[in-house]
Design an enzyme around this catalytic site. Structure first.
Site, PDB file in Angstrom:
ATOM      1  N   ASP A   1      69.538  27.397  44.940  1.00  0.00           N
ATOM      2  CA  ASP A   1      68.485  28.241  45.077  1.00  0.00           C
ATOM      3  C   ASP A   1      67.826  27.706  46.426  1.00  0.00           C
ATOM      4  O   ASP A   1      67.221  26.953  46.766  1.00  0.00           O
ATOM      5  CB  ASP A   1      67.845  28.454  43.830  1.00  0.00           C
ATOM      6  CG  ASP A   1      68.040  28.369  42.415  1.00  0.00           C
ATOM      7  OD1 ASP A   1      69.016  29.156  42.799  1.00  0.00           O
ATOM      8  OD2 ASP A   1      67.522  28.057  41.634  1.00  0.00           O
TER       9      ASP A   1
ATOM     10  N   ASP B   1      73.807  29.527  43.946  1.00  0.00           N
ATOM     11  CA  ASP B   1      73.213  30.336  43.352  1.00  0.00           C
ATOM     12  C   ASP B   1      72.283  31.363  43.427  1.00  0.00           C
ATOM     13  O   ASP B   1      72.623  32.708  44.400  1.00  0.00           O
ATOM     14  CB  ASP B   1      72.806  29.435  42.478  1.00  0.00           C
ATOM     15  CG  ASP B   1      72.321  29.502  40.640  1.00  0.00           C
ATOM     16  OD1 ASP B   1      72.661  30.893  40.261  1.00  0.00           O
ATOM     17  OD2 ASP B   1      71.859  28.727  39.772  1.00  0.00           O
TER      18      ASP B   1
ATOM     19  N   ASP C   1      63.924  32.476  42.830  1.00  0.00           N
ATOM     20  CA  ASP C   1      64.069  31.807  40.962  1.00  0.00           C
ATOM     21  C   ASP C   1      63.080  31.124  40.008  1.00  0.00           C
ATOM     22  O   ASP C   1      62.430  30.521  40.901  1.00  0.00           O
ATOM     23  CB  ASP C   1      65.328  31.410  40.648  1.00  0.00           C
ATOM     24  CG  ASP C   1      66.811  31.843  41.147  1.00  0.00           C
ATOM     25  OD1 ASP C   1      67.107  32.457  41.202  1.00  0.00           O
ATOM     26  OD2 ASP C   1      68.197  30.861  40.658  1.00  0.00           O
TER      27      ASP C   1
ATOM     28  N   ARG D   1      70.632  40.882  39.818  1.00  0.00           N
ATOM     29  CA  ARG D   1      69.958  40.381  39.640  1.00  0.00           C
ATOM     30  C   ARG D   1      68.683  40.568  40.296  1.00  0.00           C
ATOM     31  O   ARG D   1      68.439  39.778  41.371  1.00  0.00           O
ATOM     32  CB  ARG D   1      70.291  38.663  39.461  1.00  0.00           C
ATOM     33  CG  ARG D   1      70.661  38.090  37.842  1.00  0.00           C
ATOM     34  CD  ARG D   1      70.734  36.218  38.011  1.00  0.00           C
ATOM     35  NE  ARG D   1      71.432  36.313  36.952  1.00  0.00           N
ATOM     36  CZ  ARG D   1      72.119  34.720  36.345  1.00  0.00           C
ATOM     37  NH1 ARG D   1      70.859  34.133  37.602  1.00  0.00           N
ATOM     38  NH2 ARG D   1      72.543  34.792  35.591  1.00  0.00           N
TER      39      ARG D   1
END
Length: 515
Positions: free
Chosen positions: A158, A187, A191, A240
């Site tokens: 991340d 990734d 997040d 996302r």
């Protein structure tokens, strides 16, 4: 303002007071610009390190040392960062007021911290991790190519990750970049999970990633949010933007370009208020995807430009012609730009090293960049710019070399990236709006110290940045086009970033030279 360059040896264990930091001073003025917006501004607000000492760091170890040298884990501090932070200059530092790690920038068990880029601040392959942290501001930084597999790895892949009792975080004018999806080792870019609350992401760029970010790590991790996303530029993202599990999000005035599989994914009871955004060249930009647990949305004023909606067994898009199926109350004041101007205003303001510009709520950008007073620890100033539109550089135009290529952030209909390297002044590239990026790239490292940016009609381009496309570092900045010089730099990609313009720029040639 009091600043102190941290100079303790890398990896040295440090206790509070081991470095002579100037701690809380009510007269200290942080370099961070503006105040927190959105959900980060409510329930006590987000002020970061305001009121505390300000220090300068040029390595990851120095950032950790600054955290570890405070009187306590809650003593306010502003850390001004410049240069490239990577695995080579980041080590674990120990102390009573910190909890750091060697493979990431660790903000764990801390509060009242600001990390702000001064000049170019690039976190290269090194993620920023927040855990059990509160009242944090991160501004004007680039975080790029953080991997969870391959080498080197950092932060679970991340760019910025938050987990376990994190609240009141404002990330502003950041550039978050990957270079591929999960199969390539990356990734999420942004997040939040395990009780992360009151977060705002504003005026930031999220680009070239399989995953933009999530709120909630699983369909049972539902104690997160609320979160605000505004004036962000999502480009070339598979999905996302964000994935929203159970949480409430206010999503307004964002520019979404090239969402390849899905976009805002409200699921498991998640609620998204989606106001005045612009979606372009995208697939399924809003809905509930990859689950049978529905989410909800309130939609108003959005523009869907060349958007495709495809429903399958596990894909339930909100469109075509999305309609609201919930109502979301917003507890803070905000002003909406009209959706039609969102691409232009976001491309002018979003990302690191764009002058910390913001929208005035009327489709115009305002500059609020801070004035940093000189000090012994101030970073080296940006190289001076030499722009002479009529002087042709000597030597070989490297843009015409065999194997040289071109790409960019967008292109207007009828124009091509390759037109800037075809040796012809009668063909050109234009961005899809008044601002955008155009790049020359090579298969091997190439040294460049001078470019000649040739417009079809001179004087249209306003302010610009010349960027090392491999690292994100700003080589120089200025106004206008023509011949631009900077220190010789070895790179594989060089980008001319048009920050402002008086109309639609037409770039006929992007010439590059070694000297």
């Amino acid at each position: 303002m009091t600043r102190l360059r941290l100079a303790a040896a890398a990896g040295t264990a440090i206790t509070a007071g081991a470095i002579a930091l100037f701690l809380p001073n009510p007269q200290a003025s942080a370099a961070v610009t503006g105040t927190a917006t959105g959900f980060a501004s409510v329930n006590g607000g987000t002020t970061g390190g305001a009121g505390g000492a300000t220090v300068r760091a040029t390595t990851g170890t120095q950032i950790h040392q600054a955290l570890c040298s405070r009187a306590s884990s809650s003593t306010p501090i502003t850390i001004e960062v410049s240069g490239t932070i990577n695995h080579g200059n980041t080590t674990k530092v120990s102390g009573d007021s910190c909890n750091t790690a060697a493979d990431r920038i660790e903000l764990k068990d801390v509060s009242n911290v600001t990390i702000v880029g001064v000049g170019s601040a690039v976190f290269d392959q090194l993620g920023i991790h927040l855990r059990n942290a509160s009242n944090i501001i991160i501004q004007n930084v680039t975080v790029q190519n953080v991997k969870k597999s391959g080498s080197p790895t950092s932060n679970g892949g991340d760019a910025i990750g938050m987990e376990t009792d994190v609240h009141h975080v404002w990330v502003d004018h950041a550039t978050l970049i990957a270079s591929g999806g999960e199969s390539a080792g990356y990734d999420g870019l942004f997040d939040m999970k395990d009780n992360t609350k009151y977060v705002t992401l504003s005026y930031s760029v999220l680009r070239d990633s399989g995953r933009g970010g999530l709120i909630g790590s699983s369909d049972s991790d539902l104690a997160n949010g609320p979160v605000t996303f505004h004036h962000n530029w999502y480009e070339n993202i598979d999905s996302r933007t964000p994935l929203l599990r159970g949480a409430t999000a206010h999503i307004y005035n964002n520019y979404y370009h090239s969402l390849n599989e899905s976009g805002i994914n409200a699921r498991a009871g998640g609620k998204a208020r989606v106001d005045n955004n612009y979606f372009k060249d995208s697939l399924n930009p809003l809905g509930t995807f990859y689950t049978d647990l529905p989410g909800y949305w309130q939609v108003s004023g959005n523009i869907f430009d060349n958007v495709t909606w495809e429903a399958t067994e596990d894909e339930n898009p909100a469109g075509p012609n999305p309609v609201s199926n919930t109502s979301v109350s917003i507890p803070y004041s905000f002003t909406l730009d009209g959706a039609s101007c969102v691409p232009a205003i976001v491309q002018q303001t979003a990302g690191a090293n764009t002058g910390l510009k913001t929208s005035n709520g009327n489709c115009s950008a305002t500059t609020t960049s801070p004035t940093v007073k000189p000090s012994s620890s101030s970073p080296t100033p940006s190289p001076s710019v030499s722009t002479t539109p009529t002087q042709q550089p000597s030597g070989t135009n490297l843009s015409l070399a065999s194997g040289a290529g071109a790409d960019g952030s967008s292109k207007a209909s009828g124009t091509s990236y390759g037109n800037v390297k075809d040796g012809s002044l009668s063909t050109y590239w234009s961005p899809s709006g008044s601002t955008g990026d155009i790049s020359i790239k090579w298969g091997a490292a190439t040294t460049v110290s001078r470019i000649n940016l040739r417009e079809v009609t001179s004087g249209v381009i306003g302010s610009y940045q010349v960027v090392n496309g491999s690292t994100g570092a700003v080589l120089t900045s200025g106004t206008g086009s023509g011949v631009i010089t900077f220190p010789a730099t070895s790179l594989t990609k060089i980008t001319f970033k048009i920050v402002s313009a008086s109309g639609t720029p037409k770039v006929a040639e992007f010439e590059t030279y070694a000297s």
